[in-house]
Design a protein around this motif. Structure first.
Motif, short mmCIF file in Angstrom:
data_model
loop_
_atom_site.label_atom_id
_atom_site.label_comp_id
_atom_site.label_asym_id
_atom_site.label_seq_id
_atom_site.Cartn_x
_atom_site.Cartn_y
_atom_site.Cartn_z
N THR A 77 3.63 0.00 5.21
CA THR A 77 4.87 -0.80 4.49
C THR A 77 5.08 -2.04 5.34
O THR A 77 4.29 -2.34 6.35
CB THR A 77 5.93 -0.12 4.39
N ALA A 78 5.89 -3.01 4.89
CA ALA A 78 6.25 -4.03 5.46
C ALA A 78 6.99 -3.89 6.81
O ALA A 78 7.06 -4.81 7.77
CB ALA A 78 7.23 -4.87 4.58
N ILE A 96 -2.33 4.32 2.60
CA ILE A 96 -2.11 3.66 1.30
C ILE A 96 -1.24 2.36 1.58
O ILE A 96 -0.23 2.39 1.99
CB ILE A 96 -1.44 4.32 0.33
N SER A 97 -1.99 1.20 1.29
CA SER A 97 -1.23 -0.23 1.95
C SER A 97 -0.45 -0.55 0.64
O SER A 97 -0.87 -0.56 -0.58
CB SER A 97 -2.35 -1.22 2.14
N ILE A 112 2.73 -6.26 0.72
CA ILE A 112 3.04 -6.23 2.10
C ILE A 112 3.57 -7.53 2.48
O ILE A 112 4.39 -7.78 3.37
CB ILE A 112 2.24 -5.40 3.17
N ASN A 113 2.96 -8.71 2.09
CA ASN A 113 3.09 -10.06 2.73
C ASN A 113 3.67 -10.79 1.48
O ASN A 113 3.86 -11.94 1.97
CB ASN A 113 1.81 -10.80 3.20
N LYS A 114 4.17 -10.37 0.49
CA LYS A 114 4.73 -11.17 -0.42
C LYS A 114 6.21 -11.81 -0.13
O LYS A 114 6.59 -12.84 -0.25
CB LYS A 114 4.92 -10.43 -1.67
N ARG A 115 6.97 -11.02 0.59
CA ARG A 115 8.46 -11.22 1.22
C ARG A 115 8.29 -11.10 2.47
O ARG A 115 7.90 -10.33 3.15
CB ARG A 115 9.11 -10.31 0.29
N VAL A 161 7.23 6.71 -2.85
CA VAL A 161 7.39 5.86 -1.71
C VAL A 161 7.57 4.31 -2.44
O VAL A 161 6.72 3.96 -3.07
CB VAL A 161 6.16 5.53 -0.58
N ILE A 162 8.70 3.51 -2.58
CA ILE A 162 8.78 2.56 -3.03
C ILE A 162 9.31 1.34 -2.05
O ILE A 162 9.63 1.55 -0.89
CB ILE A 162 10.24 2.69 -3.82
N GLY A 163 8.25 0.26 -2.27
CA GLY A 163 8.04 -0.92 -1.26
C GLY A 163 9.44 -1.73 -1.40
O GLY A 163 10.25 -1.73 -2.41
#
Lengths: 415, 415
Positions: free
Chosen positions: B246-247, A405-406, A410-413, B206-208
């Protein structure tokens, strides 16, 4: 039998057991190191945590007959003995079995004639088997490829001469001892499979207490790490995960590198094993941090006893070889650190045998503990094997897509 | 922050953390007990073996910013920080992630209004999250059912009031902090599934790092042991084995009792996890011997990092209950022994947080180590999953016959 500071005895035979061992100091075991350096009260506490004794059943030392301790003193091998207890049941009698593990170094230099090397090992191991017999051991397991030096590091095929058919010389030797001592003997050898083109296997022969061959098992997982060049010599085993029903309970054998595979441990458990032996040959720099972890985890996860065996000493070979690590060639595999021990299904374990000397570890175990722990923890009932059967079947497909689950942001910040 | 003899600090709030704990003494961790009582040289050796540091990469302590240590001192929580190193690669840059684990006791007595209990826990946990934020933690995991006392021992259904929808109060609270600190937060809660008849699950949200909800996972294996009466409250999870990209890397969560199931650990590995958290609630007499074993074994067997979390303290409930052990009724579940720590794929691990106090464990880990260990040990390539897929499929059939080889002479001689 050991010096008071927990250090190993002096006087190793030259060329067979080098003293230098890198970063690890010269003590015989962590347990003895702590015993020699902590107050009795603190040692008791540390020991309770390290051996997993935080339970209603303390581990008791067993006193052995003089015949056993005399052999150990005369031939300088370590002998230790402990009892694992179980609860009393109303509907079953206790099923107490005395189990033994043998660890040993080779007996003469690897430059000697192969026949002499084998004979010398058999002679020294016989003394330890005699000591086990004198103590009434019911089931005894020897170390991996016990009839030979662990020469697979060399990649030289001439060491294949040590291979024997299942009913070969070493098996016959042990059949006599099994009958003499009314003892089940588990014998890991290098096997030559006469009926299938004389190929080589890493095999264990299980000999019944009447001296009969009950059956064999072949190593399921072959390492590709460090100098464990075993995949040069033999292939993955084709015998599944047999459990041997002996006069003293249901036993199985997870050979060496198979201990890194939780599924291998699991399979022996699903087939009903109450004691699983792990005859091994492994060296300090590579695996010592894993050694106290994997067997205990297997005993916990599968509600059975585990007997872990590692050979001992440093074996120096005639021709130098490199190790794929950019370092200069050398002629030894490193130090086999012994440290054979038992683990129990209730998460407790025994201390370990010496890191330097031959040894015999004995434990009395009430096999009723296995089912008691199964009932208590319910690991098998809560295991959801159907889910994992499906997962593994899917995973084997070349187009398997992992369940991922991506984070869409992920690339916003900038992370 | 701790007394020099390794004993826990005095002055616990009455009724919330009972001092008596049976056979285990009053030291904060085995590591600190040994540190206080062995010479520096011997401590170094014992530590090397206990933490699996017999490798080329020593574990280094990290120095943390004053803002973090000031919060820890002001609010009496344990903070420790270590770095796991990996080899330098030519084709990939290091992927160093700072990961944190939070352990805590409840904040006010269980007799208080539920809203006040929850608010008080959130306030104390916020301080620890602030400390993690001040240290630049990238991924933080809280303990199992962190918003409530672990009341399932009581079998009283009124504690279900603590359940929240996935996007409920505690999630919203953490979303703000995740965004503020640019931090992924893993939040294990008791979930009320509004869209499916308001049923209860044991769930992790799970919180990004942008404050968004990436997804959830529900506990796969529910205990049936001791006072872990969770099967009274919720069923086995239906979310498979998701890995969250995640990032800061691929993470997964093995909730509590799932740690006893090697297949559960395996599945997260097969789906690509690099860090697996094990948020738990477990008590001394039952599981402490297993605690240092299972997570490390999972990290070794699956070539990923594991972050193990256990809550801390003794929670006393309003109504007494019995434990199915014939002993008198009592009002507490026993001592949650904290001891949160990290394990690495190379078999090393950190020391553990306090057995008595709240705590924050931080580690810097180069995720490149996972693939390096996969390449070195080759556990996945040698795993023979096809064999086990077949075995488990067969095993699920009601008429499964275990692979047993019986000694035909088993009754010939009296064993």
């Amino acid at each position: 039998m050991e010096s008071s500071n927990g250090k190993p005895p002096q006087g190793k035979e030259e060329g067979m057991a080098a003293a230098a061992e890198g970063s690890i100091g010269g003590y015989e075991s962590l347990h003895r190191l702590l015993e020699s350096n902590l107050s009795p009260e603190l040692f008791k506490e540390a020991s309770r945590l390290l051996l997993g004794l935080n339970c209603a059943r303390p581990l008791e030392a067993i006193s052995l007959p003089g015949a056993t301790t005399a052999l150990a003193e005369a031939h300088d091998f370590d002998v230790q003995a402990f009892r694992f207890n179980a609860d009393k049941e109303q509907m079953r009698q206790p099923r107490i079995v005395r189990v033994g593990l043998v660890q040993n170094s080779i007996a003469v230099p690897t430059t000697c004639h192969f026949a002499d090397q084998k004979k010398a090992i058999m002679e020294k191991v016989k003394l330890i088997i005699d000591a086990a017999g004198a103590s009434g051991v019911n089931v005894l397991c020897l170390q991996e490829a016990w009839t030979m030096p662990f020469a697979f590091c060399t990649r030289e095929k001439r060491w294949c001469e040590f291979a024997e058919p299942v009913d070969g010389e070493s098996t016959q030797f042990l059949q006599d001892l099994a009958q003499k001592y009314n003892m089940v003997i588990v014998s890991p050898i290098l096997e030559r499979d006469i009926n299938h083109g004389e190929i080589i296997w890493n095999t264990v022969v299980v000999i019944g207490n009447n001296g009969n061959i009950i059956g064999i098992h072949r190593k399921n997982h072959i390492p590709r790490v460090g100098d464990f060049n075993e995949s040069t010599y033999y292939m993955e085993g084709n015998t599944g995960h047999p459990v041997f029903e002996t006069a003293y309970g249901k036993i199985a054998v997870n050979i060496c590198y198979g201990r890194h595979h939780p599924l291998n441990w699991l399979a022996f458990g699903l087939n009903g094993a109450e004691i699983v032996f792990n005859p091994s040959a492994t060296v300090g720099e590579l695996s010592e941090p894993m050694w106290p972890v994997e067997a205990r985890n297997a005993a916990i996860a599968n509600s059975y006893f585990v007997g872990s065996i590692n050979r001992v000493g440093t074996e120096v070979f005639p021709n130098a070889f490199t190790s794929g690590d950019g370092k200069p060639q050398h002629a030894d595999f490193g130090h086999f650190y012994g440290s054979s021990h038992f683990s129990a299904p209730d998460a407790s374990c025994t201390p370990s045998l010496s890191r330097y000397r031959d040894g015999l570890m004995i434990s009395d175990m009430d096999l009723n503990l296995c089912r008691q722990i199964k009932d208590k923890w319910a690991f098998r009932m809560t295991a959801r094997y159907d889910m994992y059967a499906n997962l593994l079947s899917e995973y084997m497909k070349p187009d398997y897509k992992p369940q991922v689950i991506s984070d869409p942001l992920i690339n916003k910040r900038k992370a």
